[in-house]
Design a protein around this motif. Structure first.
Motif: not given
Length: 347
Positions: A41-44, A206-211, A213-219
């Protein structure tokens, strides 16, 4: 004065953090029964980095943790992996159900063959959350990394039909969609799809992402505090369709979808009560503050709160790492995984 009740929750949490009193035992366990997965998954985060060596939680570790929490009311059997990969899963569910625990987990739905879903029903599973993340096959493959959309839709329909024919209402099944700029316009069709599958609950996560980002988990993919008018219109249209079709829609934390995409207060992380109510363990027994932490900050070693293989639950729960974590969470300088809780992701 010793604090022994949750009758006044705010005062309880503040006093526990300030005086380092013993916290009441946890009422919820998050048990990562595996960190293995069959999707990319692009959000994991596990798609993009090795968090811990691949493993299933052993039966010995599982029972060691559960047996030390006789007062637990709720158990969530997922983490960063796919729980249905674990052969012992039905046995784990039954072990918890025999203790009167409410049991649920998230699944990607790729393994919901009849034999497997019969096992879940027979074990007494209370709730099954299917992360589908799209209303069509192409968008699903983009987000989830594999072309399994049609199979999942088919198998969930089959499971619901089986439940109706057998006259069983458990597990309660829901569909989940991660809120992304790329897919939020599909929410009305997602609700229609749920209704066609005889599923009556949809959740906008809600999407979770770090500072970094990775894959689709980005700002740039996040809807939080940057929901455009047409995106808000899609949410409202989905709610209207759901009301017509008998599908309820809510968001992470059981909030209204629109509210979940807005910041709550000056220091929103201070509203979190997870370190006072639940314990999260990885497949290896590492204690983490919550299920969001692996998605919000890299490097487990920076926020590990204990090890279930070598420590008792009480040694961890009322030990220095947990006490210091609680105190920091009540301050204006929260621990790293919590720094944007309520800002980039849901409480």
């Amino acid at each position: 004065m010793s604090v022994t009740t949750l009758a006044d929750p705010t005062r309880y949490f503040e006093q526990i953090a300030r005086t380092q009193e013993r916290a009441a035992p946890p009422v919820c366990l998050y048990l990562e029964v595996t960190n293995r997965c069959n999707l990319l998954c692009e959000t994991c985060p596990r798609t993009f980095e090795a968090l811990e060596p691949p493993a299933d939680m052993s039966w010995a570790l599982f029972t060691r943790i559960v047996d030390q929490a006789p007062g637990v009311k709720r158990a969530v059997l997922h983490g960063v992996g796919e729980p249905m990969l674990v052969p012992e899963l039905p046995r784990m569910i039954r072990y918890l159900k025999d203790r009167g625990v409410y049991v649920l987990f998230n699944t990607n739905g790729t393994l919901l063959r009849e034999k497997r879903f019969r096992e879940l029903i027979n074990a007494g599973l209370d709730e099954l959350r299917v992360s589908l993340d799209a209303a069509d096959a192409a968008s699903y493959a983009q987000v989830r990394g594999r072309p399994f959309f049609d199979r999942i839709v088919r198998d969930v329909r089959h499971m619901r039909a089986f439940q109706d024919e057998a006259g069983v209402s458990h597990p309660r099944i829901s569909l989940w969609l991660t809120g992304l700029k790329e897919t939020i316009q599909q929410l009305p069709d997602f609700v229609r799809l749920a209704a066609s599958m005889n599923v009556h609950e949809v959740h906008l996560q809600r999407l979770v992402f770090d500072e970094t980002g990775f894959g689709m988990a980005r700002a740039e993919s996040s809807l939080f505090e940057q929901t455009a008018a047409e995106e808000q219109a899609a949410i409202e249209a989905a709610q209207a369709i759901g009301a017509t079709l008998g599908v309820t829609i809510d968001a992470s934390g059981a909030t209204e979808p629109g509210l979940s995409l807005k910041q709550q207060g000056e220091n929103p992380w201070s509203g979190c009560r997870r370190p006072w109510s639940l314990m999260y363990f990885t497949a290896h027994g590492r204690a983490l503050p919550c299920c969001i932490a692996p998605f919000s900050a890299r490097g487990y070693e920076t926020y590990t709160l204990g090890d279930a293989k070598t420590q008792t639950l009480d040694e961890m729960w009322n030990g220095p790492a947990y006490r210091d974590f609680r105190a920091a969470l009540m301050s204006e300088a929260p621990p790293k995984p919590c720094q944007n809780c309520g800002l980039r992701w849901s409480l």
